[in-house]
Design a protein around this motif. Structure first.
Motif, short mmCIF file in Angstrom:
data_model
loop_
_atom_site.label_atom_id
_atom_site.label_comp_id
_atom_site.label_asym_id
_atom_site.label_seq_id
_atom_site.Cartn_x
_atom_site.Cartn_y
_atom_site.Cartn_z
N HIS A 102 0.79 -1.25 -0.14
CA HIS A 102 -0.10 0.01 0.05
C HIS A 102 0.94 1.21 0.28
CE1 HIS A 102 -3.29 2.69 1.07
NE2 HIS A 102 -2.51 3.22 1.79
N ALA A 103 1.82 1.21 0.86
CA ALA A 103 2.91 2.61 1.04
C ALA A 103 3.47 2.64 -0.38
CB ALA A 103 3.69 2.26 2.20
N ASN A 104 4.01 1.66 -0.89
CA ASN A 104 4.83 1.67 -2.43
C ASN A 104 3.83 2.17 -3.30
OD1 ASN A 104 7.65 0.91 -1.88
ND2 ASN A 104 6.91 -1.16 -1.65
N SER A 105 2.54 1.70 -3.61
CA SER A 105 1.74 2.17 -4.47
C SER A 105 1.24 3.37 -4.39
CB SER A 105 0.65 1.20 -4.45
OG SER A 105 -0.22 1.18 -3.33
N ALA A 106 1.22 4.10 -3.05
CA ALA A 106 1.00 5.37 -2.81
C ALA A 106 2.06 6.31 -2.98
CB ALA A 106 0.47 5.53 -1.25
N GLY A 107 3.25 5.84 -3.16
CA GLY A 107 4.42 6.77 -3.41
C GLY A 107 5.69 6.42 -2.93
N GLY A 108 5.66 5.48 -1.80
CA GLY A 108 6.78 5.08 -1.27
C GLY A 108 8.07 5.91 -1.35
N ARG A 109 7.98 7.23 -0.88
CA ARG A 109 9.04 8.04 -0.97
C ARG A 109 10.38 7.80 0.13
NH1 ARG A 109 4.76 11.43 -1.63
NH2 ARG A 109 5.11 12.36 0.56
N ASP A 110 9.93 7.05 1.17
CA ASP A 110 10.94 6.75 2.10
C ASP A 110 11.15 5.34 2.48
OD1 ASP A 110 12.42 7.37 4.11
OD2 ASP A 110 11.23 8.35 5.28
N ASN A 111 12.00 4.98 3.32
CA ASN A 111 12.23 3.45 3.56
C ASN A 111 10.93 3.15 4.45
OD1 ASN A 111 14.71 3.25 2.81
ND2 ASN A 111 15.69 4.19 4.59
N ILE A 112 10.51 1.73 4.25
CA ILE A 112 9.31 1.20 4.77
C ILE A 112 9.78 0.08 5.71
CG2 ILE A 112 7.08 0.63 4.44
CD1 ILE A 112 7.24 1.50 1.48
N THR A 113 9.47 0.27 7.12
CA THR A 113 9.72 -0.81 7.86
C THR A 113 8.31 -1.17 8.77
OG1 THR A 113 12.12 -0.25 8.10
CG2 THR A 113 11.17 -1.44 9.84
N ALA A 114 8.09 -2.31 8.95
CA ALA A 114 6.80 -2.38 9.60
C ALA A 114 6.90 -3.91 10.33
CB ALA A 114 5.55 -2.62 8.68
N ILE A 115 6.66 -3.78 11.60
CA ILE A 115 6.42 -5.02 12.46
C ILE A 115 5.08 -5.09 12.96
CG2 ILE A 115 7.28 -6.34 14.60
CD1 ILE A 115 9.75 -4.51 14.63
N VAL A 116 4.33 -6.26 12.91
CA VAL A 116 3.23 -6.61 13.34
C VAL A 116 3.10 -7.63 14.55
CG1 VAL A 116 0.73 -7.38 12.88
CG2 VAL A 116 1.99 -5.71 11.15
N ILE A 117 2.57 -7.37 15.57
CA ILE A 117 2.69 -8.42 16.79
C ILE A 117 1.18 -8.66 17.26
CG2 ILE A 117 3.52 -8.73 19.01
CD1 ILE A 117 5.50 -6.64 18.54
N ARG A 118 1.13 -9.91 17.22
CA ARG A 118 -0.27 -10.26 17.80
C ARG A 118 -0.43 -10.96 19.15
NH1 ARG A 118 -3.67 -12.51 13.20
NH2 ARG A 118 -3.81 -10.27 12.62
N SER A 119 -1.01 -10.55 19.99
CA SER A 119 -0.93 -11.42 21.29
C SER A 119 -2.12 -12.45 21.36
CB SER A 119 -1.47 -10.28 22.48
OG SER A 119 -2.67 -9.86 22.45
N GLU A 120 -1.76 -13.69 22.15
CA GLU A 120 -2.77 -14.59 22.28
C GLU A 120 -2.83 -15.20 23.55
OE1 GLU A 120 -1.55 -17.84 19.64
OE2 GLU A 120 -1.83 -16.63 17.68
N ALA A 121 -4.06 -15.54 24.04
CA ALA A 121 -4.15 -15.97 25.39
C ALA A 121 -5.18 -16.92 25.54
CB ALA A 121 -4.37 -14.76 26.38
N SER A 122 -5.39 -17.46 26.91
CA SER A 122 -6.48 -18.38 27.14
C SER A 122 -7.92 -17.48 26.89
CB SER A 122 -6.32 -19.13 28.17
OG SER A 122 -6.43 -18.39 29.47
N SER A 123 -8.97 -18.34 26.60
CA SER A 123 -10.32 -17.67 26.77
C SER A 123 -10.85 -16.95 27.86
CB SER A 123 -11.39 -18.95 26.23
OG SER A 123 -11.44 -19.88 27.08
N GLU A 124 -10.09 -17.55 29.09
CA GLU A 124 -10.57 -17.17 30.35
C GLU A 124 -9.70 -15.61 30.45
OE1 GLU A 124 -9.36 -20.05 29.91
OE2 GLU A 124 -10.78 -21.44 30.49
N VAL A 125 -8.41 -15.62 30.22
CA VAL A 125 -7.70 -14.37 30.10
C VAL A 125 -8.28 -13.38 29.04
CG1 VAL A 125 -5.34 -13.38 29.82
CG2 VAL A 125 -5.42 -15.62 30.98
N SER A 126 -8.66 -13.85 27.79
CA SER A 126 -9.18 -12.87 27.07
C SER A 126 -10.22 -12.34 27.41
CB SER A 126 -9.27 -13.69 25.79
OG SER A 126 -8.09 -14.14 25.18
N ASP A 127 -11.13 -13.09 28.05
CA ASP A 127 -12.65 -12.56 28.69
C ASP A 127 -12.17 -11.35 29.52
OD1 ASP A 127 -13.94 -14.36 27.24
OD2 ASP A 127 -14.36 -15.68 28.68
#
Length: 224
Positions: A39-64
Motif C-alpha cells: 500500500h505504501a509503495n503504491s501510494a508513493g513510497g518516497r521513504d524507507n518502509i519498515t513494519a512489524i506486526v505483533i499479535r497477542s494470544e491468550a486463553s479464553s479466560e484471560v481474553s474475557d
C-alpha cells in the motif's frame, strides 16, 4: 487478542487510521505486513518502509478479562469525552487525564453530596443512574456521560443540590488536586483544559444572563 503495528514514517504517512483495523484483521501476519508495504509503495513510497506486526494470544479466560477491562476503559473514554473541556482531544491526552481520575462506586440510595457540602471534583456518570435535585419538587436523572462541576477542578465549591444514586452506579472523578498535578506534569495539557473550561464557563454565564434578563452578558458591564 490485540494486534500491534510498529512502523516507520515510510508507512505511517500513507496509511489512514480507519484502514488499519481491516488490514490487521487478516489471519496471516505476513500477509498483513506485505499488504501495508504494498500500500505504501503504491501510494508513493518516497521513504524507507519498515513494519512489524505483533499479535497477542491468550486463553479464553484471560481474553474475557482483558476484553472486560478494555470495555471499561472505553466507557471511561466515552464518558470523559462527553465533557466539553475534553471533547475532541487526542486519545493520548484523554488517557493522561484519565490516569489522574478515580472511579467511585455507589450503592442504590447512597448519597454523593447534599446542599452545603464542599465538592472539588468534576463528576461524570460512568454507569447507573443518579438523581440530582435542588429541592423536593425539582429533580432530574443523570446517566452515563452526564456530568457536574466542571469548574470544581479549579476550586472547592459549596453544593446547592442533592445527588444520590438512584441505582447502583459509578462516578468518574477528577478533583482539583489531581487536576493541579496533571497541569504540573503536562503544562500544555493543563493550559488547553483551562482554556476550554474558561470558554465553557463564559458560555454558561452568557446563557444564564440571557435567561434572567433577556440580554447578552457581553452587552452590559453590570454582568461583571
Amino acid at each position: 487478542g490485540d494486534t500491534l503495528l510498529l512502523c516507520s514514517d515510510g508507512l505511517s504517512e500513507y496509511v489512514e487510521h480507519q484502514s488499519i483495523a481491516s488490514q490487521v484483521a487478516q489471519e496471516d501476519l505476513n500477509v498483513v505486513v506485505d499488504g501495508f508495504i504494498e500500500h505504501a509503495n503504491s501510494a508513493g513510497g518516497r521513504d524507507n518502509i519498515t513494519a512489524i506486526v505483533i499479535r497477542s494470544e491468550a486463553s479464553s479466560e484471560v481474553s474475557d478479562v482483558v476484553v472486560s477491562l478494555a470495555d471499561d476503559v472505553q466507557i471511561q473514554i466515552d464518558a470523559i469525552g462527553s465533557v466539553p473541556a475534553f471533547a475532541d482531544l487526542p486519545l493520548g491526552q484523554i488517557s493522561r487525564a484519565l490516569s489522574h481520575c478515580q472511579v467511585v462506586s455507589y450503592a442504590e440510595g447512597e448519597k454523593v453530596f447534599a446542599p452545603g457540602d464542599r465538592w472539588s471534583a468534576l463528576t461524570i456518570v460512568l454507569d447507573g443512574a443518579f438523581s440530582l435535585s435542588a429541592d423536593a419538587s425539582d429533580g432530574r436523572t443523570l446517566r452515563s456521560g452526564d456530568y457536574l462541576g466542571a469548574s470544581a477542578v479549579l476550586a472547592d465549591r459549596m453544593t446547592s443540590s442533592t445527588v444520590h444514586a438512584a441505582t447502583a452506579g459509578r462516578l468518574l472523578l477528577l478533583d482539583s488536586k489531581a487536576f493541579e498535578r496533571l497541569s504540573r506534569e503536562r503544562p500544555w495539557l493543563g493550559v488547553a483544559l483551562l482554556t476550554r473550561i474558561g470558554r465553557q464557563l463564559a458560555l454558561d454565564l452568557d446563557k444564564a444572563q440571557r435567561q434572567s434578563t433577556g440580554r447578552d452578558a457581553l452587552v452590559s458591564s453590570e454582568s461583571f
